[in-house]
Motif scaffolding. Structure first.
Motif, PDB file in Angstrom:
ATOM      1  N   ALA A 296       0.818  -1.209   0.000  1.00 35.46           N
ATOM      2  CA  ALA A 296       0.000   0.000   0.000  1.00 35.46           C
ATOM      3  C   ALA A 296       0.854   1.263   0.000  1.00 35.46           C
ATOM      4  N   GLU A 297       0.366   2.280  -0.668  1.00 27.87           N
ATOM      5  CA  GLU A 297       0.996   3.594  -0.704  1.00 27.87           C
ATOM      6  C   GLU A 297      -0.070   4.632  -0.354  1.00 27.87           C
ATOM      7  N   PRO A 298      -0.351   4.779   0.934  1.00 27.08           N
ATOM      8  CA  PRO A 298      -1.406   5.715   1.318  1.00 27.08           C
ATOM      9  C   PRO A 298      -1.008   7.159   1.049  1.00 27.08           C
TER      10      PRO A 298
ATOM     11  N   LYS B 207      -7.133   3.418   6.006  1.00 24.37           N
ATOM     12  CA  LYS B 207      -7.698   2.279   5.280  1.00 24.37           C
ATOM     13  C   LYS B 207      -6.879   1.003   5.486  1.00 24.37           C
ATOM     14  N   ILE B 208      -5.602   1.132   5.764  1.00 28.16           N
ATOM     15  CA  ILE B 208      -4.755  -0.055   5.902  1.00 28.16           C
ATOM     16  C   ILE B 208      -5.128  -0.853   7.145  1.00 28.16           C
ATOM     17  N   PRO B 209      -5.141  -0.279   8.348  1.00 30.23           N
ATOM     18  CA  PRO B 209      -5.600  -1.065   9.497  1.00 30.23           C
ATOM     19  C   PRO B 209      -7.062  -1.450   9.399  1.00 30.23           C
ATOM     20  N   LEU B 210      -7.893  -0.622   8.755  1.00 32.47           N
ATOM     21  CA  LEU B 210      -9.300  -0.966   8.592  1.00 32.47           C
ATOM     22  C   LEU B 210      -9.450  -2.230   7.750  1.00 32.47           C
ATOM     23  N   ALA B 211      -8.747  -2.289   6.623  1.00 29.32           N
ATOM     24  CA  ALA B 211      -8.800  -3.471   5.773  1.00 29.32           C
ATOM     25  C   ALA B 211      -8.217  -4.688   6.481  1.00 29.32           C
ATOM     26  N   ARG B 212      -7.114  -4.487   7.209  1.00 26.16           N
ATOM     27  CA  ARG B 212      -6.496  -5.589   7.949  1.00 26.16           C
ATOM     28  C   ARG B 212      -7.486  -6.190   8.947  1.00 26.16           C
ATOM     29  N   ASN B 213      -8.141  -5.339   9.712  1.00 25.07           N
ATOM     30  CA  ASN B 213      -9.067  -5.834  10.721  1.00 25.07           C
ATOM     31  C   ASN B 213     -10.276  -6.518  10.102  1.00 25.07           C
ATOM     32  N   LEU B 214     -10.776  -5.981   8.994  1.00 28.27           N
ATOM     33  CA  LEU B 214     -11.892  -6.623   8.304  1.00 28.27           C
ATOM     34  C   LEU B 214     -11.511  -8.030   7.845  1.00 28.27           C
ATOM     35  N   ALA B 215     -10.326  -8.157   7.233  1.00 28.90           N
ATOM     36  CA  ALA B 215      -9.890  -9.452   6.730  1.00 28.90           C
ATOM     37  C   ALA B 215      -9.663 -10.446   7.863  1.00 28.90           C
TER      38      ALA B 215
END
Length: 336
Positions: free
Chosen positions: A301-303, A310-318
């Motif tokens: 990712a390149e925020p 969005k990176i920790p959000l996506a991580r937690n969702l997965a």
């Protein structure tokens, strides 16, 4: 108002011929996205080729146990189909997570795949947007980009693809069937149907000029596999994903025999997490192992200034989705 012609096609051949006869035309299904863009002045087709009455509204069984979903099957009908609900639950969940009930009653399978980004710079003709007007610049990069891409973007475009259904199809290894003429029918993997922006963000998909989506092909469901779709958004309904994940998991004696994982809301297309899948295949789905695999995927990712969340959000969702399917407890939430 900008004038345009209207053609009601009686066959695929007639639709393709009408498209060729009207340069700058668009195919019309449910119109839930195209008509909005015409009202905004973003889309200015010379003609609308109406394919909504073609015989493409059936869901039929395939010989291998899969399903063929016609391009004009309504999203609400697809989500409610008993075969979809039992064999492909993540697809039904993704469809129900998208838009409103009224829109799902009109929106079609093919149109869902072809909907365009909801980036506000794309939807405002007074703002620079390389997707709408190549070479004009990307207003979102230095502007408001909290909802924009963290994976696979380029200097020319940081928009995300809005479809929930497309994320589910990418995880299911579905295929998109395309008609380009009597002797020009082909299929494209759903995960490869949408393009990353690169130097040409105006090209959303790999579809060729004049081609018509005729169906989506779902492979046979693997016995014993379980699946889920999770979506994070700013309100409970009628909101596009800040991040979403579709997961299909097949365990064998406590180890991952097969996993398919796709993210939405993070890129210009559904993002198939092949790095995470490779790390998890053959492993026990322990929360720490899953988190490490997902982190390896998101390391690409390149925020930008305002969307690193969005990176920790996506991580937690997965991690939560895999834990739910595997029956394990997720680890503590990650922090930015």
């Amino acid at each position: 108002m900008k004038p345009f012609a209207y053609v009601r096609a009686a066959s695929l051949r007639e639709a393709a011929d009408a498209y060729a006869a009207h340069p700058g035309s668009r195919y019309l299904g449910g119109g839930t996205n195209l008509v909005d863009l015409m009202k905004l002045g973003v889309e200015t087709p010379t003609a609308l080729i109406d394919i909504s009455r073609l015989p493409l509204a059936e869901i039929t069984e395939l010989p291998d146990g899969g399903l063929r979903v016609g391009a004009t099957v309504r999203n609400s009908d697809l989500a409610a189909d008993p075969r979809v609900r039992s064999r492909y639950p993540l697809l039904g969940q993704a469809l129900l997570a998208g838009a409103s009930g009224q829109l799902r009653n009109v929106a079609t399978t093919g149109g869902n795949l072809l909907q365009r980004t909801r980036c506000t710079y794309f939807q405002d003709p007074s703002k620079p947007c390389n997707k709408r007007e190549p070479g004009s610049g990307c207003g979102a990069r230095d502007g408001i980009h909290r909802d924009h891409a963290v994976l696979g973007h380029s200097e020319h475009c940081i928009a995300t693809h809005p479809s929930d259904m497309a994320v589910a199809l990418a995880a299911l290894d579905a295929e998109v069937e395309l008609y380009g003429g009597p002797d020009a029918t082909r299929t494209v993997a759903a995960a490869e149907f949408h393009r990353l922006p690169g130097d040409h963000p105006e090209q959303d998909t790999v579809i060729r000029p004049g081609e018509i989506i005729t169906a989506v092909l779902l492979p046979a469901a693997a016995p014993g596999a379980v699946s889920i779709y999770r979506k994070a958004r700013e309100r409970a309904s009628y909101a596009f994903a800040l991040a979403s994940v579709a997961v299909l998991l097949d365990l064998d004696d406590g180890r991952v025999r097969r996993i398919a994982l796709a993210f939405g809301g993070l890129a210009h297309r559904p993002w198939r997490a092949t790095t995470a899948e490779a790390r998890l295949t053959g492993a026990e789905p322990h929360p720490d192992t899953v988190r490490a695999a997902v982190d390896a995927e998101l390391a690409r990712a390149e925020p930008l200034r305002d969307n690193a969340y969005k990176i920790p959000l996506a991580r937690n969702l997965a991690c939560e989705a895999v834990a739910t399917l595997a029956g394990t407890r997720p680890g503590p939430p990650a922090t930015p």
